[in-house]
Design a protein around this motif. Sequence first.
Motif, PDB file in Angstrom:
ATOM      1  N   VAL A   7     -34.232  11.620  -2.400  1.00 43.56           N
ATOM      2  CA  VAL A   7     -35.117  12.215  -3.403  1.00 43.56           C
ATOM      3  C   VAL A   7     -36.538  12.334  -2.867  1.00 43.56           C
ATOM      4  CG1 VAL A   7     -36.163  11.849  -5.673  1.00 43.56           C
ATOM      5  CG2 VAL A   7     -33.721  11.475  -5.361  1.00 43.56           C
ATOM      6  N   VAL A   8     -37.029  11.290  -2.207  1.00 48.12           N
ATOM      7  CA  VAL A   8     -38.382  11.320  -1.648  1.00 48.12           C
ATOM      8  C   VAL A   8     -38.494  12.412  -0.583  1.00 48.12           C
ATOM      9  CG1 VAL A   8     -40.047  10.026  -0.263  1.00 48.12           C
ATOM     10  CG2 VAL A   8     -38.878   8.916  -2.165  1.00 48.12           C
ATOM     11  N   ALA A   9     -37.459  12.536   0.255  1.00 44.45           N
ATOM     12  CA  ALA A   9     -37.465  13.581   1.282  1.00 44.45           C
ATOM     13  C   ALA A   9     -37.486  14.967   0.651  1.00 44.45           C
ATOM     14  CB  ALA A   9     -36.241  13.433   2.189  1.00 44.45           C
ATOM     15  N   ALA A  10     -36.703  15.150  -0.421  1.00 45.67           N
ATOM     16  CA  ALA A  10     -36.677  16.442  -1.100  1.00 45.67           C
ATOM     17  C   ALA A  10     -38.029  16.755  -1.725  1.00 45.67           C
ATOM     18  CB  ALA A  10     -35.580  16.455  -2.161  1.00 45.67           C
ATOM     19  N   LEU A  11     -38.670  15.762  -2.325  1.00 44.91           N
ATOM     20  CA  LEU A  11     -39.994  15.975  -2.919  1.00 44.91           C
ATOM     21  C   LEU A  11     -41.023  16.311  -1.847  1.00 44.91           C
ATOM     22  CD1 LEU A  11     -40.048  13.108  -5.592  1.00 44.91           C
ATOM     23  CD2 LEU A  11     -39.771  15.574  -5.985  1.00 44.91           C
ATOM     24  N   THR A  16     -44.563  20.268   0.669  1.00 48.82           N
ATOM     25  CA  THR A  16     -45.048  20.934   1.881  1.00 48.82           C
ATOM     26  C   THR A  16     -44.584  22.392   1.937  1.00 48.82           C
ATOM     27  OG1 THR A  16     -43.142  20.041   3.094  1.00 48.82           O
ATOM     28  CG2 THR A  16     -45.218  18.811   3.216  1.00 48.82           C
ATOM     29  N   GLY A  17     -43.386  22.658   1.432  1.00 48.86           N
ATOM     30  CA  GLY A  17     -42.880  24.025   1.429  1.00 48.86           C
ATOM     31  C   GLY A  17     -43.678  24.949   0.533  1.00 48.86           C
ATOM     32  N   SER A  18     -44.298  24.391  -0.513  1.00 50.91           N
ATOM     33  CA  SER A  18     -45.110  25.217  -1.403  1.00 50.91           C
ATOM     34  C   SER A  18     -46.373  25.726  -0.710  1.00 50.91           C
ATOM     35  CB  SER A  18     -45.494  24.421  -2.653  1.00 50.91           C
ATOM     36  OG  SER A  18     -46.365  23.341  -2.323  1.00 50.91           O
ATOM     37  N   LEU A  19     -46.743  25.103   0.408  1.00 47.67           N
ATOM     38  CA  LEU A  19     -47.914  25.535   1.170  1.00 47.67           C
ATOM     39  C   LEU A  19     -47.573  26.596   2.218  1.00 47.67           C
ATOM     40  CD1 LEU A  19     -49.496  22.011   1.850  1.00 47.67           C
ATOM     41  CD2 LEU A  19     -50.024  23.587  -0.017  1.00 47.67           C
ATOM     42  N   ALA A  55     -52.176  27.242  -2.901  1.00 48.15           N
ATOM     43  CA  ALA A  55     -51.044  27.956  -3.471  1.00 48.15           C
ATOM     44  C   ALA A  55     -51.031  29.390  -2.972  1.00 48.15           C
ATOM     45  CB  ALA A  55     -51.136  27.930  -4.998  1.00 48.15           C
ATOM     46  N   PRO A  56     -49.868  30.055  -3.021  1.00 45.86           N
ATOM     47  CA  PRO A  56     -49.802  31.449  -2.586  1.00 45.86           C
ATOM     48  C   PRO A  56     -50.587  32.350  -3.523  1.00 45.86           C
ATOM     49  CG  PRO A  56     -47.771  30.799  -3.672  1.00 45.86           C
ATOM     50  CD  PRO A  56     -48.578  29.545  -3.485  1.00 45.86           C
ATOM     51  N   ALA A  77     -39.346  30.005  -3.212  1.00 45.45           N
ATOM     52  CA  ALA A  77     -38.263  30.063  -2.227  1.00 45.45           C
ATOM     53  C   ALA A  77     -38.517  29.167  -1.016  1.00 45.45           C
ATOM     54  CB  ALA A  77     -38.033  31.518  -1.798  1.00 45.45           C
ATOM     55  N   PRO A  78     -39.696  29.238  -0.359  1.00 44.82           N
ATOM     56  CA  PRO A  78     -39.938  28.315   0.760  1.00 44.82           C
ATOM     57  C   PRO A  78     -39.912  26.852   0.338  1.00 44.82           C
ATOM     58  CG  PRO A  78     -41.493  30.130   0.817  1.00 44.82           C
ATOM     59  CD  PRO A  78     -40.786  30.216  -0.496  1.00 44.82           C
ATOM     60  N   ALA A  79     -40.433  26.557  -0.852  1.00 49.65           N
ATOM     61  CA  ALA A  79     -40.425  25.172  -1.326  1.00 49.65           C
ATOM     62  C   ALA A  79     -39.000  24.671  -1.522  1.00 49.65           C
ATOM     63  CB  ALA A  79     -41.213  25.058  -2.630  1.00 49.65           C
ATOM     64  N   LEU A  80     -38.157  25.515  -2.108  1.00 52.63           N
ATOM     65  CA  LEU A  80     -36.759  25.126  -2.322  1.00 52.63           C
ATOM     66  C   LEU A  80     -36.040  24.970  -0.996  1.00 52.63           C
ATOM     67  CD1 LEU A  80     -34.346  24.605  -4.154  1.00 52.63           C
ATOM     68  CD2 LEU A  80     -33.978  27.088  -4.268  1.00 52.63           C
TER      69      LEU A  80
END
Length: 252
Positions: A7-11, A16-19, A55-56, A77-80
Amino acid sequence: MFATLIVVAALWGAATGSLVPRAAYRLSVTPGESRRDGCPAGHTVAGPAGGRLGAPGCRTCATEGHPAAPRVPAGAAPALLTALVCAGLATATGPRPELGVWLLYAPLGVLLAGVDVRVHRLPDSLTLPLAVGTPLLLGGAALLPYDAGSWPHALLGSLALGGGYLVLFLINPKGMGFGDVKLALSLGAVLGWYGWGVLFAGAFAGFLLGALYGFGLILRRRGGRGTAIPFGPFMLGGALLGLLLGALSATP
């Protein structure tokens, strides 16, 4: 404990993916340019770290209702994707010290893939730090208990895969970009950590994925044998498959 790690890795991956979208937009430039400093409407990109983080989309465009403002959450999409990659790596690796290296690499890998898809180039500002930093971080992981890899193999893997891609570049510069060669240095270290079998499997998977994509383009009549494709995403995807295989089969 194991579920918490995933869970921590996914968060971490989601955060980071949101950036990634903003960074990908700024780095998706032609050769000779370092990055974009403005949005499509001409507004200066502002935010933390000189506009590199955030944010984008453009705040000014969004406030003024400009057509350049994104109508959908472009970072979803990148965050997921990054969250799924990080969760998969945590599941396969478990609480081993090398997991920290994989989680640091994952968002940068997604960013590299995004830039390569957009402009068919892999920026030196990402590939060169990864080429140097990945072996160094793995060297630190090798000093910690319960690691399941080999630092000498990681160093040799970096040289082997980088050298192999260099040969391909020299043979056919039009079919292999030099950015791919620089990316291969860090991917070789990652795959070599778990041994030569994993290195070969990850490298082969990358070429296989690229070949399947190219064949699909031909079947759909959207390209031919000489059509240039961004190979970085396939290198990264193949390396991910090899890394998951290596992590699952490794014994500390």
